[in-house]
Motif scaffolding. Structure first.
Motif, mmCIF file in Angstrom:
data_model
loop_
_atom_site.group_PDB
_atom_site.id
_atom_site.type_symbol
_atom_site.label_atom_id
_atom_site.label_comp_id
_atom_site.label_asym_id
_atom_site.label_seq_id
_atom_site.Cartn_x
_atom_site.Cartn_y
_atom_site.Cartn_z
ATOM 1 N N PHE A 1 65.020 60.164 49.033
ATOM 2 C CA PHE A 1 63.882 59.908 49.359
ATOM 3 C C PHE A 1 63.832 60.248 50.450
ATOM 4 O O PHE A 1 62.536 61.145 50.896
ATOM 5 N N GLU B 1 64.626 62.692 52.592
ATOM 6 C CA GLU B 1 65.014 64.011 51.801
ATOM 7 C C GLU B 1 62.932 64.565 51.723
ATOM 8 O O GLU B 1 62.704 65.814 51.667
ATOM 9 N N ALA B 2 62.627 63.693 50.428
ATOM 10 C CA ALA B 2 61.701 64.166 50.281
ATOM 11 C C ALA B 2 60.681 63.522 50.430
ATOM 12 O O ALA B 2 59.600 64.811 50.402
ATOM 13 N N VAL B 3 60.164 63.100 51.587
ATOM 14 C CA VAL B 3 59.431 62.376 51.997
ATOM 15 C C VAL B 3 59.150 63.487 53.251
ATOM 16 O O VAL B 3 57.585 63.939 53.599
ATOM 17 N N ASP C 1 60.129 66.555 53.089
ATOM 18 C CA ASP C 1 59.716 67.566 52.522
ATOM 19 C C ASP C 1 57.987 67.612 52.267
ATOM 20 O O ASP C 1 57.350 68.641 52.049
ATOM 21 N N LEU C 2 57.982 66.749 51.728
ATOM 22 C CA LEU C 2 56.443 66.932 51.140
ATOM 23 C C LEU C 2 55.451 66.591 52.497
ATOM 24 O O LEU C 2 54.541 66.743 52.314
ATOM 25 N N HIS D 1 51.809 67.643 52.356
ATOM 26 C CA HIS D 1 51.447 66.877 51.733
ATOM 27 C C HIS D 1 50.857 65.443 52.750
ATOM 28 O O HIS D 1 51.551 64.868 53.355
ATOM 29 N N PHE E 1 49.193 62.562 52.976
ATOM 30 C CA PHE E 1 50.011 61.053 52.409
ATOM 31 C C PHE E 1 51.394 61.256 52.916
ATOM 32 O O PHE E 1 51.709 59.714 52.649
ATOM 33 N N PHE F 1 54.875 57.569 54.865
ATOM 34 C CA PHE F 1 55.822 56.747 54.099
ATOM 35 C C PHE F 1 57.051 57.402 56.111
ATOM 36 O O PHE F 1 58.414 57.110 56.142
#
Lengths: 67, 535
Positions: free
Chosen positions: B383, B385-387, B389-390, B394, B396, B400
């Protein structure tokens, strides 16, 4: 958990979910789902609804597998 | 290896207590003359309480340690007479930048609103803050601070505390009404009372180092996830006065102390970060792991714990030193009121509740930052990594990203000293929250609202708020009469109109707020504030 609003075309959405993951390695599929969860949480825009969704998913997993 | 700051030694001096046949008695003894113990002592002495501070060493803090002095701490230091020195010497900063790899993810401004006396933070080495507090204390009471006086034994009695002290000239004993334990994370006093210190220890090791370097980097907090110079880990760069820079490098759980603290090894890491050209020298370095722990209760009869002796957190968020200073700020006026017979001992119970809540909040924030910076399980890493990357595309997702949630003033939302609102408010600090400072005009001259609220209980009210006068030992600050709100910021920050009144505690937190209060309502709120609430 009560469904907040029904989707108009659940089959289309389900298919889109599957299509997005088709051809992905299991690791990349996991990465995709992590991103999707974060984006959906933001789109919901309601802290309580997100918390409720997390609890509902976890509870359902427990019911299904005992995990 | 060490350069830059010159540490002086403070002389041990024999005190008259050491020549007495029977132990001398003091109202308050503070164990530990570090950042928090000194803050505690200055606060109490300013309130007319006689204090003895015992410190086992003869120097200020070695290494820069707690460098980020938060706005709330600066406000408290203003009240204690060292705020201007901290602001003058410190490096002011409001902006943080978060990088992922070699790309800027986003920047944040911790103080978007103008009309502020204090910035969100100044960076200042802990040794400077301690020196200012030592000098301030010496101005107020030259004999208060006893160097090379090590607390060795503590016996807590029901109505007093007995303390055994060791000095270079041997031991002696004193007794006191109240012992304030400000003796740090390895508190001797906590050990002597046999109190458990439950919590969590984290595996990850970090290299912290101060270097002296001439550099044009801006005075901002720069944090990297997975930087090119330190792949797979995190890094922090932060400016301090005297061309000193704090660098913090995550090393992972396997790092070995003997290896990582070798100078050539540190220099190689810094070279990778700063480039081959930059000239620097190492002033201080240390390898650390961290823990989040707290005492279940901060008051044990006549012994009261403050700072790291009571609770400890990771450094991410600057919540250790700033949290400890707020402990002292919270306790000082209460202890002074109890000693003066103006409030019942029960008032001290609110210290445990209020600062316990603040410690929980600090520990929660600290753990969350730690889990983000050093993910403990595969799902956390996934998660994160996803945060990250996003976050590039993004906005928003940037919310996080957690490189440390930086210290802000605690709001005592569950305080027994607060009087609950009886009507809805859509502006202004709620009971328990800190009363914000604001520029005001006093006798035609530009000043600050906080300077009118210092030290005592204050009522801040609009021009037509009745029933605010005639309360014992309460200072009334009336808009239009005592102060002019030329900028309109007081009205905006407090939702203050002509009938509104705020009851503000001696530590600058709001105790109650009213619209057109009756005399009885203000009296009741005052009684509650001083620990005399009707049950």
């Amino acid at each position: 958990m009560t469904t907040r609003r029904g989707l108009a075309r659940p089959d289309d959405i389900y298919q889109a979910l599957m299509a997005a993951q088709s051809g992905l390695s299991p690791e990349d599929a996991e990465r995709f789902r992590a991103r999707l969860i974060l984006i959906l949480a933001d789109r919901l825009g309601d802290d309580a609804a997100v918390a409720e969704a997390i609890a509902a998913a976890r509870q359902d997993l427990r019911r299904a597998t005992g995990a | 290896m060490t350069e830059g700051f010159h540490y002086r030694t403070y002389a041990y001096a024999r005190s008259a207590d050491q020549d007495r046949a029977r132990p001398a008695h003091h109202p308050v003894v503070v164990a530990g003359g570090g950042l928090v113990g000194l803050t505690m002592a200055v606060d109490l002495v300013q309130r007319g309480v006689k204090v003895v501070v015992l410190d086992d060493g003869d120097q200020v803090s070695v290494g820069s340690r707690s460098i980020c002095v938060a706005q709330r701490t600066l406000e408290i230091f203003n009240r204690l007479g060292v705020g201007a020195r901290c602001r003058a010497k410190g490096v002011t900063w409001n902006t943080g930048k978060v990088f992922r790899g070699d790309r800027l993810l986003y920047a944040f401004d911790l103080q978007p609103e103008g009309g502020q006396r204090n910035p969100a933070f100044v960076n200042l080495q802990q040794y400077y803050v301690e020196i200012y507090l030592i000098e301030r204390l010496a101005e107020l009471d030259p004999a208060a601070l006893r160097w090379r006086n090590r607390v060795e034994g503590v016996i807590a009695r029901e109505d007093h505390v007995e303390i055994g002290i060791v000095t270079p000239e041997g031991g002696y004993r004193v007794t006191c009404d109240w012992l304030i334990a400000a003796d740090g994370v390895r508190s001797t006093v906590r050990g002597a009372l046999g109190l458990p210190f439950p919590g969590e220890a984290f595996d990850d090791r970090f290299l912290i180092t101060d270097i002296v370097m001439k550099s044009a980097f801006p005075p901002e907090r720069w944090f990297w996830f997975d930087p090119p110079f330190h792949a797979g880990r995190s890094a922090l760069l932060h400016k301090q006065p005297d061309d000193v820079w704090r660098i913090d490098l995550q090393l992972g759980p396997e790092a070995r102390r003997e290896e990582e603290l070798r100078e050539d090894r540190i220099v190689a890491r810094l070279r990778a970060m700063l480039g081959p050209e930059v000239a620097f020298s190492i002033a201080w370095s240390s390898l650390y792991t961290f823990q989040c722990r707290r005492l279940k209760h901060f008051r044990h009869g006549r012994v009261i714990f403050v700072g790291d002796a009571a609770h400890t957190v990771s450094p991410f968020g600057a919540r250790g030193g700033n949290g400890g200073v707020q402990d002292a700020d919270n306790l000082g006026w209460k202890l002074a009121a109890v000693l003066a017979g103006e409030a019942p001992e029960a008032l001290l119970g609110s210290y445990d509740i209020e600062r316990g809540q603040a410690a929980d909040e600090n520990i929660l924030n600290s753990k969350r930052a730690t889990d983000f910076i050093a993910p403990k399980m595969p799902a956390m890493a996934l998660f994160r990594e996803a945060v990250l990357d996003l976050a590039t595309e993004h906005a928003f997702a940037r919310a996080f990203v957690n490189s440390g949630r930086l210290s802000v003033a605690a709001a005592y939302t569950d305080s027994p000293l607060s009087t609950a609102d009886t009507e809805p408010w859509n502006a202004g600090p709620a009971p328990g929250a800190p009363a914000p400072d604001s520029p005001v005009t006093i006798d035609g001259r530009q000043g600050w609202l906080h300077d009118l609220m210092h030290d005592g209980t204050t009522i801040l009210c609009g021009s037509r708020a009745q029933s605010c006068d005639g309360h014992l030992s309460v200072r009334v600050v009336r808009e239009g009469d005592d102060v002019e709100d030329a900028t309109g910021l007081v009205a905006r920050r407090y939702g203050l109109d002509s009938t509104v009144a705020y009851l503000v505690r001696p530590d600058g937190h709001v105790a109650a707020r009213f619209r057109d209060p009756t005399h009885g309502a203000v009296t009741a709120a005052l009684a509650r504030l001083h620990g005399r609430a009707a049950a």
